[in-house]
Each structure stands twice: as C-alpha cells, then as structure tokens.
Scaffold this active site. Structure first.
Site, PDB file in Angstrom:
ATOM      1  N   VAL A 172      25.307 -23.560  39.025  1.00 41.70           N
ATOM      2  CA  VAL A 172      25.765 -23.410  37.643  1.00 41.70           C
ATOM      3  C   VAL A 172      24.593 -23.523  36.679  1.00 41.70           C
ATOM      4  CG1 VAL A 172      27.125 -24.513  35.846  1.00 41.70           C
ATOM      5  CG2 VAL A 172      28.064 -24.268  38.136  1.00 41.70           C
TER       6      VAL A 172
ATOM      7  N   ILE B  91      22.022 -20.182  37.407  1.00 42.36           N
ATOM      8  CA  ILE B  91      22.375 -18.755  37.256  1.00 42.36           C
ATOM      9  C   ILE B  91      22.488 -18.437  35.766  1.00 42.36           C
ATOM     10  CG2 ILE B  91      24.101 -16.967  37.693  1.00 42.36           C
ATOM     11  CD1 ILE B  91      24.858 -18.429  40.245  1.00 42.36           C
TER      12      ILE B  91
ATOM     13  N   GLU C 116      23.952 -16.696  33.503  1.00 48.72           N
ATOM     14  CA  GLU C 116      25.052 -15.757  33.230  1.00 48.72           C
ATOM     15  C   GLU C 116      24.953 -15.291  31.778  1.00 48.72           C
ATOM     16  OE1 GLU C 116      25.316 -19.008  33.592  1.00 48.72           O
ATOM     17  OE2 GLU C 116      25.895 -19.543  31.558  1.00 48.72           O
TER      18      GLU C 116
ATOM     19  N   ASP D 272      11.723  15.188   6.839  1.00 46.77           N
ATOM     20  CA  ASP D 272      11.898  16.374   6.006  1.00 46.77           C
ATOM     21  C   ASP D 272      11.508  16.006   4.586  1.00 46.77           C
ATOM     22  OD1 ASP D 272      12.933  17.898   7.954  1.00 46.77           O
ATOM     23  OD2 ASP D 272      15.020  17.735   7.320  1.00 46.77           O
TER      24      ASP D 272
ATOM     25  N   ASN E 238      26.685 -25.495  30.034  1.00 50.42           N
ATOM     26  CA  ASN E 238      26.242 -24.133  30.269  1.00 50.42           C
ATOM     27  C   ASN E 238      27.125 -23.082  29.631  1.00 50.42           C
ATOM     28  OD1 ASN E 238      24.450 -22.404  31.776  1.00 50.42           O
ATOM     29  ND2 ASN E 238      24.268 -24.219  33.058  1.00 50.42           N
TER      30      ASN E 238
HETATM   31  P1  ATP Z   1      12.830  20.506   4.229  1.00 58.94           P
HETATM   32  O1  ATP Z   1      12.615  21.097   5.588  1.00 58.94           O
HETATM   33  O2  ATP Z   1      11.872  19.463   3.883  1.00 58.94           O
HETATM   34  O3  ATP Z   1      14.228  20.140   3.928  1.00 58.94           O
HETATM   35  P2  ATP Z   1      13.074  22.852   2.693  1.00 58.94           P
HETATM   36  O4  ATP Z   1      14.417  22.529   2.212  1.00 58.94           O
HETATM   37  O5  ATP Z   1      12.123  23.409   1.707  1.00 58.94           O
HETATM   38  O6  ATP Z   1      12.342  21.640   3.267  1.00 58.94           O
HETATM   39  P3  ATP Z   1      14.107  25.016   4.113  1.00 58.94           P
HETATM   40  O7  ATP Z   1      15.460  24.710   3.628  1.00 58.94           O
HETATM   41  O8  ATP Z   1      13.905  25.478   5.494  1.00 58.94           O
HETATM   42  O9  ATP Z   1      13.185  23.790   3.934  1.00 58.94           O
HETATM   43  O10 ATP Z   1      13.496  26.072   3.105  1.00 58.94           O
HETATM   44  C1  ATP Z   1      12.293  26.712   3.352  1.00 58.94           C
HETATM   45  C2  ATP Z   1      12.041  27.782   2.324  1.00 58.94           C
HETATM   46  O11 ATP Z   1      13.086  28.729   2.382  1.00 58.94           O
HETATM   47  C3  ATP Z   1      12.022  27.266   0.907  1.00 58.94           C
HETATM   48  O12 ATP Z   1      10.751  26.896   0.522  1.00 58.94           O
HETATM   49  C4  ATP Z   1      12.483  28.477   0.120  1.00 58.94           C
HETATM   50  O13 ATP Z   1      11.405  29.322  -0.152  1.00 58.94           O
HETATM   51  C5  ATP Z   1      13.398  29.180   1.086  1.00 58.94           C
HETATM   52  N1  ATP Z   1      14.798  28.860   0.795  1.00 58.94           N
HETATM   53  C6  ATP Z   1      15.361  27.646   0.755  1.00 58.94           C
HETATM   54  N2  ATP Z   1      16.659  27.737   0.449  1.00 58.94           N
HETATM   55  C7  ATP Z   1      16.936  29.030   0.301  1.00 58.94           C
HETATM   56  C8  ATP Z   1      18.103  29.769  -0.016  1.00 58.94           C
HETATM   57  N3  ATP Z   1      19.269  29.182  -0.225  1.00 58.94           N
HETATM   58  N4  ATP Z   1      18.013  31.105  -0.102  1.00 58.94           N
HETATM   59  C9  ATP Z   1      16.839  31.705   0.130  1.00 58.94           C
HETATM   60  N5  ATP Z   1      15.724  31.084   0.423  1.00 58.94           N
HETATM   61  C10 ATP Z   1      15.747  29.759   0.504  1.00 58.94           C
END
Ligand code: ATP
Length: 887
Positions: free
Chosen positions: A279, A282, A284, A326, A706
């Site tokens: 006891v 171990i 447990e 991002d 324990n």
């Molecule tokens: P993250 O990856 O940090 O979120 P982000 O939002 O800029 O960045 P994306 O959403 O992939 O990344 O956008 C990349 C690019 O695509 C932008 O810089 C813009 O030029 C273009 N983009 C973003 N949204 C649109 C949209 N709704 N229509 C057309 N082009 C877009």
C-alpha cells in the site's frame, strides 16, 4: 424522394419561403416536433462500469486479498476499514472521472460546428443541434453541413462526401437538377447535400429535408466517433512509471517477507506487513491526478478564450518556442477602412469630402469592387469578409447607389476567392451585356491584365504603367496599408471560371488600414522574454506585412521578410537552413505554410501555427500545436486544430502558452508530492523492519494516509495559481525528464526526511514510556502510542510539506501563504480528519490509536514542520546560488 422533386415542390411541402426562412417560433415548434439534430452516438459509460474499472487496479487486488485474509484471521474491524477505504476510493475516482469527462465534453460542445441558417429573413449562426426540417442553410467553403439538404442554389459548389460515401474527391453540386430515377445512389445526388459532409469550394443554399437520425448518415448508423479516448503522453509516461514503481514495491515486499521470515516473525504479522508495504509503495493514481489537473486546467483556459481540442496539446504548449501567426484578424483588428485609392490619374487620399470630390475613376473602381463582392452592409449591419465590407463603405462614401447597382447587374457566374490565387471574380449581366470583374492582389492582377483604363480610355498596359502601379503599391504598403486591385473585361456570353481571369482591363487599386491589435505588442515582448519567437505568416503584400510586423516588434529589418515566391526559389535544403532568420513570410499560400512548419521543425523547434481557411488543415496538422480561429475559422481548420481561439487573438496564444506551462508545473508538483509521500512511507516501514522493530504503522493507518489524506493536497497543488514569473523562463525541452530541475532530488530528499522523522516519532513513543523499540516485551498501549505518534507525524509532515512544494525556488512568503486557498483547505481538512480518527472513540479503536498527551502533540507539531522548514532553508541556498550565478 426529395431529390426527385423540383425545388418549388420541396419548398411547398416544407412550408418555407427561401428568402425568409422559417420564423423563430416555427423553428422552435419544429424542434419540439422533430427533436434535436444529433446523431445518437455510442452510449455513455455507465456509472457502474466506471466503478468496476476503478476496481481493476493492482493496489485494489492486493487490498481485496487483504480483506479476505483479515476476515479469515478474524480481524473484522480491519477488514471493514479496508473495504470502506476501497469503496470510498472507487467512488471518489468515479466522481473525478465524471467531472473531468463533463469538463472535456463541455469544451467539445463549444468547439462543435455551427450552422448558418436563414430565419425570419436574417442569416445567423446557430448550434447544429437546433437545425430543423425546413430550415434554409447557407453553405460556404470550409463548413460542415449540419443536416440533409435539398439544394436550392449552388455556385461552383463542391462537397467532399467521404464521411458518407468514402469518396474523397469532392463532388460538384447543381441545385437546378432533378433526379428522376428514385434509385439514384447517394453519391450521385447532385442536387442534395448531406449531414457531416464538407463544403470544399463555392457557395450554396439548401433547405433541410432531414435531421438527426433521419439523415443518410443517421440511417446507416455509421457514427463516426471523432474524439477517441486517448491518454496524453504524460499520462502514459506516468502510468509506466507507476507500473515500474509498483513492480519495485512487490520486490520490496518479497524482500521484507524474506527478512521477516529470517527474523522469525509470525505469519499473520508478516502478511499484514507486506500488505502495508504494498500500500505504501504502489503509487496509485498518478495518471488520475494528471487527468484531474488537465481537466481543471483546460476548463480555466476556455474561460480565457483558448479551447483545447486535444489534451496532449496542453503539455506541448509549455514547450512551444515559435509562434507562427496569421496577420489579418490575429495580429490586427480586422477592421478595415479604405483610406487611399490609386488609378493612372494618380493617388488620392480619401478625405472628408469624398462624395463631392470623387473622380470618375474612383466611382468606376468602387462600382467594380461592389459588384465583385459577397459582403452585405445594410442599416449599420454588416456580414461577410471585413475586406469587402470596407469596399462597400468606400462605395457608400463616394455616393454610389449600391442597391440599384446590384439590382441592375445580375450575377451570372463567379470564381470564388482562394488564398492560392489571391483573386476573386464575378460575371455580371447588365442589359444583356456581360462583364467579368476581378479583384485581388495587385501583383497577380498585373500579371493577367493586358490593358488599363487611362483618362476614360482603354489603353494597352505598358511597362511604364506597371512601374506606376508598383510604385503606388510600395508607397501604400510601406504605410502598412493593405492593397487590393480591381479589373474588368466585357465578354460576349456566359463563360466558365477558367476563362474569367485573363486579358483584363485594370481599373486601379485601393489601400486600406487595418490597425494592429493594441495588446499584441506587449504579447510579442512577453513571448520573447519567455524564449519564444513570433513569426508572421500572411497572404498580404511583403511591405504591408513588414510594416505591421515592425510596428509590433516582430521584425526589425526588411531583410527578415520573405515572400512565397522567394521561398519557391530555394531548394528545400537551402530554405531549411535559412528559415530561422526570417520573421515575416508574405504572399504565402497554404502549401508554403506546410513548408515553413516542416523547415522549422527540422531544427528541433516546437512550432505553433495558426490557420482559418479551407486549405489550412495540412499546416495545422503538421504543426506541433495547430491553432484555429474561432470567429473567422472554417470548420475544416477547427477540426484539424489542437486549440481554438474564441477571440482570434494573438495575445490569447501567448496566454495559452503561459497557462500550459503553469498546468504542467502543477501536474509536476502534484505528482512529485505524491511520490514524496509514498517514499516517506516506504522508508519508515522498510528501515524499521530491517533493524527488527515493530512496524511503525499498521495496514489500515497506511491505507488511510495513502488514499485519503495524501490525495487532498495533491489535487490542491494541481490547482495552484500560476507563477507570475513563468514567462521569464525558457520553453521546456520536450525531451526533458519529469524529474529534471531538482524535482527528483526533492522527491527523494523529502521522502527520506519524512520517513526518518516518522521513525523518530515512533521511537519517541517508546522512549517517553521508558521503553525502546529494541525491547522484546513492550505493553500494547506503549506500542499503540508509538504508532499513533508515527501516524500523526507522518500525516503532519506530508500536509505541511505540500506548502513547500508550491515552488521549487521561491519562498512560501514570496508566493503568498494564502494564495492557494484550496491547498490551505486541504491541509485544514487533513488535520481535522486526523483529529476525527483520534478523537472519536470508535474510530480511535478501529485504527488502533491512543489519545496523545501534550508532549506528544508538541512532538507531532514540531516534527511535522521540519520538512517544510528544511525545504525553505534549502530554497534560500538555491536562491543565493542563483543570484551568484547571475552576478
Ligand atoms: P492572413 O493570412 O494574415 O490572414 P490575409 O488575410 O491578407 O492575411 P488572404 O486572406 O489570403 O490573407 O489574402 C491575401 C491577399 O488576397 C490579400 O492581400 C488581398 O490582396 C487578396 N484578397 C483578400 N481578400 C480578398 C477578397 N475578398 N477578394 C479578392 N481578393 C482578396
């Protein structure tokens, strides 16, 4: 068969207007009628089964054997005590298992997919379980489908139906089809969509025809048990450790048995001694304590916006040394505002008097952008992508009549945005004329445009024009503005997506601000102090990305920024060598993210990576900690992640790491404490038996300690408030032993000390009555008095020592004696329980105790405080040494 009926028939039968959806009242009524939209999964484990499982344990087997043998020996009281302790222990175990299970279940619920439904004319997000037949669901890329649907609209809609058909290639959907053959197999029903399948591309609208068990997945009862029960690496490691120590314990028992035989002790006594030792030794419940601390930890993390989807992530969090994040929405606020636009006529900063001052160029630009967007903005209510909402507001500022514009330009085709192309296109019809509108990253647009609008004229796009655009982009992005270009092309008829994005006429571009989140700069700094490097990974332009990264303290020099294109130019080997030097990865696609994670991991880094899009699953899987966005993230990203941020905030990642470190430390404190206690008991028993004394503790007393008094402080240590300085330390090496950093020494030293003090108290019991433990004949009262002293001292030592376990270096006054109320409560409760067993006559008798005299109590208190005091003195020595090392 819904799929063989026309859309009108289906809508009529389900009594719903697709423009309005069901009213809230109707949805409620239907929910009552049809029940919640859930698949009846595996039956939950019954309490009885949990109880049985609790009893399937080495220690319990030993104890059950002890019960049987003590019964044979006529020691009924002992048998009853052991039985009560077994039952109490099992019940406590079940309660903890249920509580931990409930905590995890609650988290899974928060993280479970939601459905976008149109109710009472507005689109809103609801929990999938409240979807009812007749509901109109909006489908977009990355979303799991909540119920079976007859599609009523589809735009390039593609759905991956492997959950149902096993086919992983997405099938194209078409709402306009009607399948006349009633035998049409599920996989061929292009006008339908099914529960648990995933939209991989495009958009659509569908009306719910079946929910819950009344769906195709429900029918085949192929319940996919998504969250299999699994132990975390730490639990596995500790269970292994427990087993090893358990085997060692058996070895010690055999040894003692041998020694006792040589010493000529009697059989019954030998048996009880062996049971006591088993006891005592171990360990447990090591894995159980980890499970409890983890469940408490993740519940508290969820209150701080981080939802843990996979428990092992908590351990890994403490080792993270690179956060890849991002930009948009995570480092920035995702509140975009257009503040500049550019056409060949030049750059214009959007001022106060936008409406009057708006040039024709600007109006054309805004018009194209409005037509090529999916967002809505009405009466102050916006839906959709913040980038697009900013464009609508820009158009409003210029005095554009959006409603009339949209009404006159019907959308007849579209090519949805994706983060690889970084473009989006629509095909619109106005008075029988067709036009393609494309907006997106300006660098990509320049590659597919052949003409440009200059002073109202369409002219060929020359290198000079391109230079003009590049310069404008540099200028805007240098000011941290997000740039977005737009172009158009008249076409003769409806064309497919592959024809849309070429030979375009460039109109211009806009620059929008997206201010950084205020709290991020401090978080980046905090992470740096904690040995964690922050990196930005974004689809945005290099300069924009760098400008923001610089502002937030992520990057110091533009040479630390690299684009996806530049990554591609490297060989994998070369990139891997260089990767650690970069802080900003711009214009990257989801594939680049995987490359970046792999390269970073190849250097032994522990990487966390954020993601939100449909294509982010591979990089989230590849990372050590995949982090999905709770607000903007798609279901795919969420289901591939280890952790979800309910506020999409970078600062939450850093605070999750901090909590992960604290949780690991708390687990360590609890486990080391338990091991120290066990060792103390073994030492006390083993040493005395070796020198031929009576056992200082009997089996029931050891059991009590324990399974009852030890466990309380252990759990309380697991709930210790975080150390404010935990982010001054370097990340923990994932290979590091659990006993590193002096933890092993503390367990062994503490155990030896506690064991020694117990023996001392035992000896004192003889001494104060004029006997010695070496004497052959000693009155029973004296032996019981000595055992009571040992019993009380052992418990006091352990209870007080738990205070010292709170921090390996800092004094208890520094961390605050009162800052862990649970621990103080546990110690108090432990002391009260001790008074109960000694104070209530029948308990006293059952545990073979004697009331102590004043001298005895003073002794207990004095010896009980010794391990705590020695540990505190040792800490002073450690602090002095630390300070010297720093000086
Ligand atoms: P993250 O990856 O940090 O979120 P982000 O939002 O800029 O960045 P994306 O959403 O992939 O990344 O956008 C990349 C690019 O695509 C932008 O810089 C813009 O030029 C273009 N983009 C973003 N949204 C649109 C949209 N709704 N229509 C057309 N082009 C877009």
């Amino acid at each position: 068969m819904w799929f063989s009926k026309s859309i009108e028939e289906v809508l009529k039968e389900l009594k719903v207007d697709p423009k309005q959806g069901l009213s809230d009242a109707e949805a409620k009524a239907r929910l009552e009628k049809y029940g919640p939209n859930i698949l009846k999964g595996k039956a939950k484990k019954s309490i009885f089964r949990m109880l049985v499982e609790q009893l399937q344990d080495w220690l319990i087997y030993v104890l059950i054997a002890a019960v049987v043998i003590t019964l044979f020996m006529g020691e009924y009281v002992d048998a009853v005590i052991i039985l009560v302790v077994i039952i109490l222990n099992a019940v406590l175990g079940v309660v903890q298992e249920v509580k931990a299970g409930n905590a995890i279940e609650a988290l899974q619920k928060i993280a479970s997919p939601k459905a976008l439904v149109r109710r009472g004319g507005v689109v809103k997000e609801v929990g999938s379980e409240s979807v009812v037949p007749g509901d109109v669901l909006v489908l977009d890329a990355g979303r799991f489908i909540a119920a079976d649907l007859r599609l009523i609209e589809s735009a390039n809609l593609q759905i991956e139906e492997s959950a149902l058909t096993g086919e992983s290639v997405p099938s194209s959907k078409d709402a306009t089809l009607t399948h006349t053959d009633p035998q049409t197999p599920v996989g061929d029903r292009a006008n339908s969509a099914f529960m648990s399948t995933l939209v991989t591309y495009g958009r659509g609208l569908g009306v719910v025809i079946g929910t819950g068990m009344d769906t195709e997945v429900g029918k085949i009862a192929k319940i996919i048990d998504t969250e299999e029960e699994s132990q975390t690496p730490l639990e596995v490691r500790l269970e292994k450790l427990g087993k090893t120590l358990g085997k060692l314990a058996i070895g010690i028992c055999v040894l003692i048995f041998g020694v006792a035989m040589l010493q000529g002790r009697d059989l019954a006594e030998m048996f009880l001694i062996s049971v006591s030792l088993a006891v005592a030794s171990i360990p447990e419940g090591l894995a159980a304590i980890v499970a409890i601390v983890l469940s408490i930890g993740v519940t508290s993390m969820s209150r701080h916006n981080a939802i843990i989807r996979r428990l092992p992530a908590v351990e890994t969090l403490g080792s993270v040394n690179i956060i890849c994040s991002d930009k948009t929405g995570t480092l920035t606020q995702n509140k975009m505002t257009v503040i500049q636009y550019f056409s060949t006529a030049g750059e214009v900063t959007v001022g106060r008097e936008k409406r009057n001052g708006a040039t024709e160029d600007a109006k054309l630009l805004a018009r194209a952008m409005v037509l090529c967007s999916d967002a809505t903005y009405e009466d102050g209510e916006a839906t959709g992508d913040p980038t697009e909402i900013a464009l609508l507001l820009f158009a409003d500022d210029l005095g554009l009549e959006r409603k009339a514009l949209n009404a006159a330009n019907k959308r007849v085709g579209e090519f949805a945005f994706d983060s690889d192309r970084k473009l989006m296109s629509t095909l619109n019809e106005e008075n029988g004329r067709f036009t393609v509108y494309t907006k997106g990253a300006i660098d990509n647009l320049l590659n597919i445009s052949t003409h440009v609008l200059e002073h109202g004229q369409v002219v060929p796009l020359t290198d000079a024009h391109k230079q003009q655009f590049y310069a404008a982009t540099d200028n805007m992005s240098g000011k941290a503005l997000r740039t977005l270009g737009v172009a158009y092309r008249p076409v003769d008829s409806v064309i497919g997506t592959s024809e849309m994005e070429k030979d375009l006429i460039l109109l211009g571009m806009v620059g929008m601000i997206d201010p950084p989140r205020i709290e991020v700069k401090a978080s980046v700094e905090k992470a740096r102090n904690a040995g964690i490097t922050s990196m930005m990974i974004t689809g945005d332009h290099k300069n924009t990305a760098y400008a923001i990264a610089h502002e937030l303290g992520i990057a110091e020099n533009i040479s630390q920024a690299i684009t996806g294109q530049e990554i591609d130019a490297f060989t994998e080997q070369a990139f891997s060598e260089k990767v650690s030097g970069f802080r900003v990865f711009a214009r990257v696609s989801p594939e680049h993210k995987v490359k970046i994670v792999r390269a970073l991991k190849a250097h032994g880094n522990i990487v966390s990576m954020t993601g939100d899009g449909v294509n982010d699953a591979p990089s989230l899987n590849a990372a050590d900690i995949g982090v999905a966005m709770g607000i903007t993230g798609t279901d795919v990203a969420k289901s591939a992640s280890d952790m979800i941020l309910t506020d999409d905030n970078f600062a939450t990642i850093v605070s999750a790491i901090e909590q992960g470190r604290n949780i690991y430390n708390n687990i360590r404190k609890a486990v080391i404490f338990l091991l120290t206690c066990n060792l103390g008991e073994v030492v006390a028993m083993f040493m005395t038996l070796l020198i031929g004394w009576e056992a200082p503790l009997i089996a029931t007393q050891l059991l009590w300690i324990n399974l009852i008094t030890d466990s309380l402080p252990a759990v309380a240590l697991g709930m210790d408030p975080g150390d404010p300085d935990v982010m001054q330390e370097k990340p923990r090496d994932p290979e590091e032993s659990f006993f590193a950093g002096g933890a092993g020494i503390r367990a062994v030293g503490g155990g030896l000390l506690i064991g020694g003090l117990t023996i001392l108290a035992f000896w004192f019991g003889y001494y104060e009555h004029g006997y010695s433990p070496f004497d052959d004949v000693v009155p029973v009262d004296t032996l019981e008095n000595a055992r009571t002293l040992a019993f009380m001292t052992l418990v006091a030592c352990q209870l007080f020592y738990s205070l010292a376990m709170r921090n390996p270096v800092k004094s208890i006054f520094r961390i605050g004696v009162f800052s862990n109320k649970y621990l103080l409560g546990a110690i108090l409760l432990g002391l009260v329980l001790q008074l109960v067993v000694i104070g209530i006559p029948f308990m006293q008798e059952a545990f073979n105790l004697q009331m102590l005299d004043v001298q005895g109590w003073v002794m207990v208190l004095f010896l009980g405080l010794v391990p705590l005091l020695i540990n505190e003195l040792f800490k002073i020595f450690l602090r002095v040494r630390q300070r010297k090392a720093l000086a």
